[in-house]
Scaffold this motif. Structure first.
Motif, PDB file in Angstrom:
ATOM      1  N   UNK A   1       0.957  -1.338  -0.048  1.00 29.93           N
ATOM      2  CA  UNK A   1       0.039   0.120   0.160  1.00 29.93           C
ATOM      3  C   UNK A   1       0.724   1.403   0.033  1.00 29.93           C
ATOM      4  N   UNK A   2       1.978   1.373   0.876  1.00 30.93           N
ATOM      5  CA  UNK A   2       2.857   2.255   0.806  1.00 30.93           C
ATOM      6  C   UNK A   2       3.380   2.845  -0.532  1.00 30.93           C
ATOM      7  N   UNK A   3       3.575   1.828  -1.232  1.00 33.68           N
ATOM      8  CA  UNK A   3       4.681   2.217  -2.535  1.00 33.68           C
ATOM      9  C   UNK A   3       3.400   2.209  -3.819  1.00 33.68           C
ATOM     10  N   UNK A   4       2.058   1.959  -3.449  1.00 32.85           N
ATOM     11  CA  UNK A   4       1.251   1.849  -4.723  1.00 32.85           C
ATOM     12  C   UNK A   4       0.002   2.759  -4.633  1.00 32.85           C
ATOM     13  N   UNK A   5      -0.413   2.809  -3.481  1.00 26.49           N
ATOM     14  CA  UNK A   5      -2.069   3.335  -3.251  1.00 26.49           C
ATOM     15  C   UNK A   5      -2.046   4.561  -2.396  1.00 26.49           C
ATOM     16  N   UNK A   6      -2.579   5.600  -2.861  1.00 26.27           N
ATOM     17  CA  UNK A   6      -2.972   6.807  -2.135  1.00 26.27           C
ATOM     18  C   UNK A   6      -4.394   6.789  -1.537  1.00 26.27           C
ATOM     19  N   UNK A   7      -4.509   7.072  -0.269  1.00 23.99           N
ATOM     20  CA  UNK A   7      -5.727   7.138   0.232  1.00 23.99           C
ATOM     21  C   UNK A   7      -6.500   8.544   0.686  1.00 23.99           C
TER      22      UNK A   7
ATOM     23  N   UNK B   1      -1.791  14.656   1.245  1.00 23.16           N
ATOM     24  CA  UNK B   1      -0.965  13.562   1.640  1.00 23.16           C
ATOM     25  C   UNK B   1      -1.199  12.412   0.830  1.00 23.16           C
ATOM     26  N   UNK B   2      -2.431  12.261   0.418  1.00 22.01           N
ATOM     27  CA  UNK B   2      -2.672  11.000  -0.648  1.00 22.01           C
ATOM     28  C   UNK B   2      -1.700  11.022  -1.867  1.00 22.01           C
ATOM     29  N   UNK B   3      -1.667  12.400  -2.435  1.00 22.46           N
ATOM     30  CA  UNK B   3      -0.937  12.568  -3.746  1.00 22.46           C
ATOM     31  C   UNK B   3       0.574  12.901  -3.579  1.00 22.46           C
ATOM     32  N   UNK B   4       0.959  12.909  -2.311  1.00 26.07           N
ATOM     33  CA  UNK B   4       2.461  13.218  -2.254  1.00 26.07           C
ATOM     34  C   UNK B   4       3.435  12.027  -2.585  1.00 26.07           C
ATOM     35  N   UNK B   5       3.068  10.917  -2.629  1.00 26.50           N
ATOM     36  CA  UNK B   5       3.875   9.844  -2.782  1.00 26.50           C
ATOM     37  C   UNK B   5       4.000   9.388  -4.284  1.00 26.50           C
ATOM     38  N   UNK B   6       3.036  10.185  -5.086  1.00 27.86           N
ATOM     39  CA  UNK B   6       2.874   9.892  -6.482  1.00 27.86           C
ATOM     40  C   UNK B   6       2.395   8.191  -6.565  1.00 27.86           C
ATOM     41  N   UNK B   7       1.454   7.917  -6.088  1.00 24.92           N
ATOM     42  CA  UNK B   7       0.871   6.516  -5.912  1.00 24.92           C
ATOM     43  C   UNK B   7       0.644   6.161  -7.463  1.00 24.92           C
ATOM     44  N   UNK B   8       0.692   4.701  -7.474  1.00 27.67           N
ATOM     45  CA  UNK B   8      -0.045   4.281  -8.797  1.00 27.67           C
ATOM     46  C   UNK B   8      -1.531   4.493  -8.890  1.00 27.67           C
TER      47      UNK B   8
ATOM     48  N   UNK C   1      -6.529  17.119  -9.348  1.00 27.89           N
ATOM     49  CA  UNK C   1      -6.292  15.688  -9.741  1.00 27.89           C
ATOM     50  C   UNK C   1      -6.404  14.985 -11.049  1.00 27.89           C
ATOM     51  N   UNK C   2      -7.452  15.836 -11.867  1.00 31.01           N
ATOM     52  CA  UNK C   2      -7.605  15.657 -13.341  1.00 31.01           C
ATOM     53  C   UNK C   2      -6.267  16.047 -13.886  1.00 31.01           C
ATOM     54  N   UNK C   3      -5.580  16.902 -13.538  1.00 29.01           N
ATOM     55  CA  UNK C   3      -4.197  17.287 -14.320  1.00 29.01           C
ATOM     56  C   UNK C   3      -3.220  16.009 -13.984  1.00 29.01           C
TER      57      UNK C   3
ATOM     58  N   UNK D   1      -4.124  13.385 -16.092  1.00 23.97           N
ATOM     59  CA  UNK D   1      -3.868  13.213 -17.441  1.00 23.97           C
ATOM     60  C   UNK D   1      -2.473  13.531 -17.898  1.00 23.97           C
ATOM     61  N   UNK D   2      -1.563  14.214 -16.811  1.00 21.93           N
ATOM     62  CA  UNK D   2      -0.166  14.476 -17.060  1.00 21.93           C
ATOM     63  C   UNK D   2       0.923  13.279 -16.546  1.00 21.93           C
ATOM     64  N   UNK D   3       0.267  12.741 -15.493  1.00 22.97           N
ATOM     65  CA  UNK D   3       1.182  11.823 -14.905  1.00 22.97           C
ATOM     66  C   UNK D   3       0.773  10.066 -14.955  1.00 22.97           C
ATOM     67  N   UNK D   4      -0.627  10.040 -15.516  1.00 16.98           N
ATOM     68  CA  UNK D   4      -1.413   8.823 -15.828  1.00 16.98           C
ATOM     69  C   UNK D   4      -1.728   8.299 -14.644  1.00 16.98           C
ATOM     70  N   UNK D   5      -1.970   9.182 -13.654  1.00 14.94           N
ATOM     71  CA  UNK D   5      -2.225   8.426 -12.217  1.00 14.94           C
ATOM     72  C   UNK D   5      -3.812   8.136 -12.286  1.00 14.94           C
ATOM     73  N   UNK D   6      -4.366   7.023 -11.622  1.00 10.52           N
ATOM     74  CA  UNK D   6      -5.603   6.408 -11.539  1.00 10.52           C
ATOM     75  C   UNK D   6      -6.416   6.963 -10.531  1.00 10.52           C
ATOM     76  N   UNK D   7      -7.556   7.391 -10.569  1.00  8.68           N
ATOM     77  CA  UNK D   7      -8.452   7.770  -9.637  1.00  8.68           C
ATOM     78  C   UNK D   7      -9.656   6.944  -9.581  1.00  8.68           C
TER      79      UNK D   7
END
Length: 241
Positions: free
Chosen positions: A90-96, A163-170, A193-195, A198-204
């Motif tokens: 979770x630490x390296x893959x998921x933001x909550x 905080x959820x976005x800080x670690x650049x989660x998957x 979050x939409x940027x 779009x820009x980093x391919x982060x899934x929400x």
């Protein structure tokens, strides 16, 4: 055990169910859910209260264990992970983003945002730049040295999102992320979050009642009594110009 081989699939569930057996009649909070979430999705889980949205999010994030079925994340069946392995995963893959914020009361806003990066052993300069960037983007540039008890509910929610976005989660799992926010602040957060989407391919993946979130989502999954009743993929404007 065979691993999931969907190359672009971030999350995949098979016959996923969660049953609470606390009363005379068992309650199926999540009922036989089959779900694929591809990389880069911007998805909203919607439905009435009690429809299973938060329970499903908790199962997808490994915060709860299913009664039956499987959850695969990046090809890994997370039910096979031991507790310490799941924490590290979770630490390296998921933001909550939790509806209750779950901020650490003795830490400042800056320190709360930085905390996950410390656990990831990110460098000091990287942490400093990332925290400053997120404080600016969430409109909290002048609130970084305040503790949660000194912030309004809306400000605490923005710290939780940062905080959820800080670690650049998957991917990010967000339970009512715009709760307690006014329209302008909610819009700014969703645009941010939409940027990233779009820009980093982060899934929400959002659990929400908020029409502002639903309007920006490119996929809307409706839950009724723990089961998927509708799964709609649509084009939408989710990034401000």
């Amino acid at each position: 055990m065979k691993e999931d081989n969907h190359s672009n699939c971030v999350i995949h569930t098979e016959e996923l169910s969660k049953v609470y057996d606390e009363g005379a009649v068992p309650v199926k909070a999540v009922n036989n859910v089959h779900l694929h979430i591809e990389k880069g999705e911007f998805t909203a889980l919607v439905g009435p209260s009690g429809s299973g949205k938060t329970t499903l999010l908790n199962l997808l994030g490994g915060l709860d264990s299913p009664t039956s079925g499987k959850v695969w994340i990046h090809g890994k069946n997370i039910s096979t992970l031991k507790k310490n392995q799941m924490i590290d995963f979770r630490l390296h893959n998921i933001g909550f983003v939790f509806q209750a914020y779950n901020l650490i009361p003795v830490l400042t806003a800056k320190e709360n945002i930085e905390f996950v990066m410390l656990l990831q052993k990110a460098g000091k300069e990287e942490r400093k730049q990332r925290v400053e960037q997120l404080l600016q983007e969430t409109g909290l540039a002048d609130q970084g040295d305040k503790r949660p008890g000194e912030l309004s509910g809306g400000q605490q929610q923005r710290v939780a999102v940062a905080r959820a976005l800080a670690s650049k989660p998957q991917f990010v799992l967000a339970d009512e992320p715009t709760a307690n926010l006014d329209s302008k602040t909610a819009g700014n957060l969703l645009d941010m979050m939409a940027r990233l989407n779009r820009d980093e391919g982060m899934t929400f993946i959002f659990s929400t009642h908020d029409q502002r979130v639903i309007d920006r989502a490119r996929r809307v999954i409706t839950l009724v009594d723990g089961a998927i009743s509708k799964d709609e993929v649509r084009e939408t404007k989710n990034v401000s110009s």
